[in-house]
Design a protein around this motif. Structure first.
Motif, mmCIF file in Angstrom:
data_model
loop_
_atom_site.group_PDB
_atom_site.id
_atom_site.type_symbol
_atom_site.label_atom_id
_atom_site.label_comp_id
_atom_site.label_asym_id
_atom_site.label_seq_id
_atom_site.Cartn_x
_atom_site.Cartn_y
_atom_site.Cartn_z
ATOM 1 N N ALA A 270 0.830 -1.200 0.000
ATOM 2 C CA ALA A 270 0.000 0.000 0.000
ATOM 3 C C ALA A 270 0.865 1.250 0.000
ATOM 4 O O ALA A 270 0.600 2.198 -0.751
ATOM 5 N N GLN A 274 0.929 4.079 -3.060
ATOM 6 C CA GLN A 274 0.609 5.479 -2.759
ATOM 7 C C GLN A 274 1.793 6.394 -3.081
ATOM 8 O O GLN A 274 1.606 7.513 -3.566
ATOM 9 N N GLU A 301 -2.584 -4.339 3.293
ATOM 10 C CA GLU A 301 -1.652 -3.245 3.026
ATOM 11 C C GLU A 301 -0.205 -3.723 3.081
ATOM 12 O O GLU A 301 0.660 -3.187 2.399
ATOM 13 N N ALA A 363 -5.584 -2.645 -5.214
ATOM 14 C CA ALA A 363 -4.563 -1.605 -5.341
ATOM 15 C C ALA A 363 -5.202 -0.238 -5.519
ATOM 16 O O ALA A 363 -4.712 0.765 -4.967
ATOM 17 N N HIS A 366 -6.129 1.457 -2.377
ATOM 18 C CA HIS A 366 -5.012 2.127 -1.711
ATOM 19 C C HIS A 366 -4.658 3.430 -2.410
ATOM 20 O O HIS A 366 -4.293 4.415 -1.761
#
Length: 392
Positions: A270, A274, A301, A363, A366
């Motif tokens: 995660a 990000q 995550e 995904a 996230h």
């Protein structure tokens, strides 16, 4: 009752402490056993000194890094500092207080853009550099001289001047730093010759993931600065090697992905996704083996065994809803591991496509702006499946 975990100190804090100790000995012309410095975290810490040596114009000592209960490749490393008065070299870049800070043996140099320091500079990050300067300033404060725009006299020293202000030359070194660096991702990031002097708070929190996530951020910054059009995140070296071979074997040299494009994310899925989104890498490739893929698809995550639980029953539900062949669904219920399932299914494309689809959905929870693709590595070092989003 579990014993509380001990915190430790960063290489930056240890380097600053050693520099302060050496500066104190230079000023006082006597041995110093320990020093206390203020850390960016807002607390102070006391460090014992070792290897103390001093003479009229220079002094040196070292601090042994204690990383606490955090597993750290730098734990036990000796952070050496040598502080000396020298004539200011021509065209030198001194600190605002007449302090020059350089690396020595075992401290790396940056060779690629995108890092906290520029190419050709010592890998002493900005916060540790400020800590070292502050520690040295504190050490010389009692000597009642100013390093800039005034004459000075060193107490108990034969070194005096009434002319140009002095330059304090601080050299930080780690005797076995180059050897220790071989166990890090420094070379991938473009830091060669040794370790980095790091730390934004001065404190290492036990079993924290910050060192790893900081490395992920640095790797992505390097990739962006080097002009990489895309990045490949991998959960491990085996998957990364498979992805490198798969992506570059047929590519023309002009389109082959450079080394900087491959980022080892480990279990920090995660966070890595990000971080990609923040840097504009909106179509990253993710290379992993099937067990990690399934954990990602389940929305975890972090894919470490201690941080997530593999849910094979979820996979069984997906397979039933998707109408996968009985030969595949029959292998799921009695299986103990994801690896067992994918081997029994002979890496069937329908199974891999199904799980990749759920992984893409997870995904995007996230990092909603991402459109990732997944590369699934087999257990022989090859990519068994390259999942693609429509239109890519």
């Amino acid at each position: 009752m579990n014993k509380p975990l001990r915190h430790g100190y960063t290489t930056g804090a240890c380097a600053a402490a050693a520099a302060k100790g050496a500066a104190l000995m230079l000023v006082r012309q006597t041995e110093v056993a320990e020093v206390t410095i203020d850390l960016p975290a807002g607390v102070s810490a006391t460090f014992p000194l070792h290897g103390q040596r001093f003479a009229t114009h220079e002094a040196s000592c070292f601090v042994v890094k204690d990383a606490g209960d955090d597993p750290d490749v730098t734990n036990g490393a000796e952070l050496h500092a040598r502080v000396a008065f020298i004539p200011a070299p021509p065209h030198s870049s001194t600190g605002e207080n007449g302090i020059v800070i350089e690396g020595g043996t075992g401290v790396g140099k940056a060779t690629k853009p995108g890092l906290a320091v520029g190419p050709g500079e010592w890998a002493i990050n900005p916060v540790p550099r400020r800590m070292i300067e502050q520690a040295v300033r504190e050490a010389i404060h009692d000597a009642q001289f100013t390093l800039k725009d005034s004459p000075f006299t060193i107490h108990h020293s034969r070194f005096t001047t009434k002319d140009a202000p002095p330059t304090l030359h601080v050299t930080i070194s780690i005797p076995d730093g180059e050897l220790r660096a071989q166990k890090t991702l420094n070379a991938r990031l473009g830091i060669v010759g040794g370790l980095s002097i790091l730390g934004t708070t001065g404190i290492v929190r036990p079993l924290s993931a910050k060192a790893w996530t900081d490395t992920i951020d640095a790797a992505l910054d390097v990739a962006r600065a080097c002009g990489c059009p895309n990045v490949v995140l991998s959960t491990g070296r085996t998957s990364e090697l498979a992805a490198q071979h798969h992506l570059n074997r047929a590519a023309a040299p002009v389109t082959a992905l450079p080394e900087e494009a491959f980022v080892m994310m480990g279990d920090h899925v995660a966070y890595s996704l990000q971080s990609c989104a923040r840097r504009g890498f909106l179509q990253p490739l993710v290379a992993c083996q099937f067990a990690k893929l399934l954990k990602i698809a389940c929305g975890h995550e972090n894919t470490h065994a201690a941080a997530s639980e593999l849910d094979l029953s979820t996979l069984q539900g997906w397979a039933g809803e998707a109408g996968l062949p009985e030969a595949i669904t029959a292998t799921i219920a009695p299986a103990n591991t994801a690896r067992e399932i994918v081997i029994a299914a002979n890496f069937d494309p329908s199974l891999l496509e199904l799980v990749c689809g759920h992984a893409i959905t997870a995904a995007q929870r996230h990092a909603p702006d991402l459109r990732p693709q997944f590369l699934v590595a087999d257990y022989d070092g090859a990519i068994a499946f390259h999942g693609r989003i429509a239109g890519l």
